[in-house]
Design a protein around this motif. Structure first.
Motif, mmCIF file in Angstrom:
data_model
loop_
_atom_site.group_PDB
_atom_site.id
_atom_site.type_symbol
_atom_site.label_atom_id
_atom_site.label_comp_id
_atom_site.label_asym_id
_atom_site.label_seq_id
_atom_site.Cartn_x
_atom_site.Cartn_y
_atom_site.Cartn_z
ATOM 1 N N UNK A 1 0.823 -1.211 0.000
ATOM 2 C CA UNK A 1 0.000 0.000 0.000
ATOM 3 C C UNK A 1 0.856 1.260 0.000
ATOM 4 N N UNK A 2 1.993 1.233 0.695
ATOM 5 C CA UNK A 2 2.920 2.362 0.637
ATOM 6 C C UNK A 2 3.410 2.547 -0.796
ATOM 7 N N UNK A 3 3.789 1.462 -1.433
ATOM 8 C CA UNK A 3 4.263 1.528 -2.821
ATOM 9 C C UNK A 3 3.180 2.101 -3.736
ATOM 10 N N UNK A 4 1.962 1.590 -3.580
ATOM 11 C CA UNK A 4 0.866 2.091 -4.430
ATOM 12 C C UNK A 4 0.666 3.587 -4.265
ATOM 13 N N UNK A 5 0.567 4.028 -3.012
ATOM 14 C CA UNK A 5 0.307 5.442 -2.758
ATOM 15 C C UNK A 5 1.435 6.311 -3.292
ATOM 16 N N UNK A 6 2.671 5.896 -3.043
ATOM 17 C CA UNK A 6 3.814 6.708 -3.457
ATOM 18 C C UNK A 6 3.945 6.762 -4.973
ATOM 19 N N UNK A 7 3.863 5.619 -5.624
ATOM 20 C CA UNK A 7 4.003 5.606 -7.083
ATOM 21 C C UNK A 7 2.866 6.364 -7.752
ATOM 22 N N UNK A 8 1.655 6.226 -7.222
ATOM 23 C CA UNK A 8 0.522 6.955 -7.798
ATOM 24 C C UNK A 8 0.693 8.453 -7.616
ATOM 25 N N UNK A 9 1.110 8.862 -6.419
ATOM 26 C CA UNK A 9 1.291 10.286 -6.161
ATOM 27 C C UNK A 9 2.380 10.879 -7.041
ATOM 28 N N UNK A 10 3.480 10.153 -7.217
ATOM 29 C CA UNK A 10 4.550 10.656 -8.093
ATOM 30 C C UNK A 10 4.059 10.819 -9.521
ATOM 31 N N UNK A 11 3.245 9.893 -9.987
ATOM 32 C CA UNK A 11 2.707 9.995 -11.348
ATOM 33 C C UNK A 11 1.801 11.207 -11.501
ATOM 34 N N UNK A 12 1.218 11.643 -10.388
ATOM 35 C CA UNK A 12 0.344 12.817 -10.432
ATOM 36 C C UNK A 12 1.117 14.132 -10.353
ATOM 37 N N UNK A 13 2.415 14.048 -10.125
ATOM 38 C CA UNK A 13 3.285 15.238 -10.105
ATOM 39 C C UNK A 13 4.495 14.976 -11.022
ATOM 40 N N UNK A 14 4.252 14.803 -12.318
ATOM 41 C CA UNK A 14 5.312 14.359 -13.235
ATOM 42 C C UNK A 14 6.452 15.350 -13.415
ATOM 43 N N UNK A 15 6.244 16.603 -13.040
ATOM 44 C CA UNK A 15 7.287 17.611 -13.223
ATOM 45 C C UNK A 15 8.209 17.740 -12.013
ATOM 46 N N UNK A 16 7.991 16.899 -10.976
ATOM 47 C CA UNK A 16 8.815 16.981 -9.771
ATOM 48 C C UNK A 16 9.440 15.621 -9.478
ATOM 49 N N UNK A 17 10.544 15.639 -8.728
ATOM 50 C CA UNK A 17 11.309 14.405 -8.522
ATOM 51 C C UNK A 17 11.647 14.113 -7.061
ATOM 52 N N UNK A 18 11.268 14.964 -6.129
ATOM 53 C CA UNK A 18 11.737 14.814 -4.749
ATOM 54 C C UNK A 18 10.635 14.283 -3.839
ATOM 55 N N UNK A 19 10.963 13.228 -3.111
ATOM 56 C CA UNK A 19 10.083 12.681 -2.069
ATOM 57 C C UNK A 19 10.677 13.081 -0.725
ATOM 58 N N UNK A 20 9.900 13.723 0.107
ATOM 59 C CA UNK A 20 10.382 14.164 1.421
ATOM 60 C C UNK A 20 9.863 13.246 2.510
ATOM 61 N N UNK A 21 10.783 12.743 3.337
ATOM 62 C CA UNK A 21 10.404 11.975 4.516
ATOM 63 C C UNK A 21 11.341 12.364 5.653
ATOM 64 N N UNK A 22 11.204 11.688 6.791
ATOM 65 C CA UNK A 22 12.046 12.053 7.925
ATOM 66 C C UNK A 22 12.770 10.835 8.483
ATOM 67 N N UNK A 23 13.807 11.100 9.253
ATOM 68 C CA UNK A 23 14.670 10.047 9.773
ATOM 69 C C UNK A 23 13.998 9.218 10.862
ATOM 70 N N UNK A 24 12.831 9.649 11.326
ATOM 71 C CA UNK A 24 12.078 8.861 12.288
ATOM 72 C C UNK A 24 11.071 7.937 11.640
ATOM 73 N N UNK A 25 10.992 7.978 10.310
ATOM 74 C CA UNK A 25 10.007 7.146 9.624
ATOM 75 C C UNK A 25 10.381 5.674 9.757
#
Length: 397
Positions: free
Chosen positions: A88-112
């Motif tokens: 489900x993490x993969x689905x959400x992330x890949x889908x969201x990236x496809x919805x922002x095709x002009x950007x390349x950065x995923x932001x997360x934190x070191x506590x994740x």
């Protein structure tokens, strides 16, 4: 108002055990064994494959999704269960990236949670083309949300310390720069009040074997906001996410709305166990549960700190800034936790030095908390952890 004495009676808890690890695996609802047995004998046994229609197996992922949706503040019809949290993490992330095709950065934190980061690292490597996972300290997330961010991928409650992100504020910040927000609710669903719709979350994912008591291996869930439900491209175009699975088309056509986030065959036995657990949750008021969780955790912190000054609180002091867990640091935390378990107090350990305890009012009360404090004081103050059998690391910590 939820009657927590009544809910406690609905769970099987072994005699002599104080269970403060429901944040890792919830205990067995008393009715679950019979429910699963009925599924095995009356449905699988007697109906065979006709159970998909006669017993309503195919509809379970959506039906369970709506019941979970109430606990996380989701709109009806926008949560579906199935598969694992990693999927489900993969689905959400890949889908969201496809919805922002002009950007390349995923932001997360070191506590994740590391699994979320592993999934992201793998996807970034596979996509190539300048994609990047950017990690910052949890307290630096807000200032790191800049206009080059495509997606924020954050776990609302830190799995080690219980530190709680402000979902609404960080989602609003992401939206202000044109980014999408994904929230992992693994340590939130069933633990604290969650309002994914009110916070404006774009996607949310979570598991059901922790606070929701679905059992080991229970299926995960995914939420997609209504505004995205018919546009989000399904990253895993599985058979059951097809618009008409039994048309057996050779080409994939995404199902309507959240249905497109279905992937593989539903795990029916696990879903029946979860179904049974949600019968309990249907009567729970989340505001009352949160208030009770804070009462119990505050009692625990005060008692442990008074009895064991060598332990250091690793969780936020303010209960509004933490989830439904409390962690203490101790340089021999692993050995100490094994000694606690030997004496009837089950919590867990997270490297390098975290002793972690979960607070689940559905089956815990003041007597449990006071007994836990007594056991911790005995183990720590008398160095009962300092024995060779407690030093040997097991496969699961």
């Amino acid at each position: 108002m939820t009657d927590f004495a009544a809910t406690k009676a609905l769970f099987h808890l072994p005699d002599g055990i104080v269970y403060l690890d429901g944040n890792s695996l919830g205990p067995l609802p008393r009715a679950a064994a019979a429910r699963v047995s009925q599924t095995v004998t009356d449905e699988w046994g007697e109906m065979l494959i006709t159970g998909w229609n006669k017993a309503g197996w195919m509809a379970l992922p959506m039906a369970l999704g709506d019941r979970i949706g109430r606990l996380i503040g989701a709109e009806p019809g926008h949560v579906v269960t199935g598969d694992t949290l990693s999927i489900k993490v993969y689905q959400a992330l890949a889908s969201a990236l496809a919805m922002r095709p002009d950007r390349r950065v995923i932001l997360s934190d070191t506590g994740n949670f590391p699994s979320d980061l592993y999934i992201t690292q793998g996807l970034v490597k596979m996509l190539g083309d300048g994609y990047e996972l950017r990690l910052v300290a949890p307290e630096e997330v807000a200032e790191a949300i800049t206009d080059d961010i495509a997606v924020t991928l954050l776990t609302e409650v830190d799995y080690r310390t219980g530190r709680k992100h402000d979902m609404a504020a960080l989602t609003a910040k992401a939206h202000a720069v044109g980014a999408l927000a994904i929230w992992d609710l693994a340590h939130s669903a069933g633990a604290i009040e969650v309002d994914v719709a009110g916070a404006g979350a774009d996607f949310a994912v979570g598991c059901t074997y922790k606070y929701l008591n679905g059992g080991p291996g229970a299926p995960a869930f995914i939420y997609v906001a209504p505004r995205h439900a018919d546009q989000a491209p399904p990253a895993l175009s599985g058979w059951l996410g097809h618009a008409a699975p039994f048309a057996f088309d050779l080409d994939y056509r995404a199902g309507a709305g959240i249905e497109r986030m279905r992937v593989g065959t539903p795990p029916i036995l696990q879903m029946r166990a979860l179904d049974c657990a949600l019968d309990i949750w249907d009567s729970v008021d989340m505001a009352a549960l949160r208030a009770r969780s804070i009462e119990l955790s505050e009692r625990f912190i005060a008692g442990v700190e008074a009895a064991c000054p060598t332990l250091t609180l690793a969780s936020p002091r303010d209960p509004q800034n933490r989830g439904s867990q409390v962690s203490f640091r101790f340089d021999q935390g692993y050995a100490a936790m094994q000694a606690l378990i030997d004496r009837g107090l089950i919590g867990d350990f997270r490297a390098p030095d975290i002793m972690r305890f979960g607070f689940t009012p559905l089956y815990l009360d003041e007597a449990d908390i006071d007994r836990a404090i007594e056991i911790i004081a005995d183990v720590i103050d008398n160095a009962l952890w300092d024995q060779p059998q407690y030093m040997e690391r097991k496969a699961v910590t």
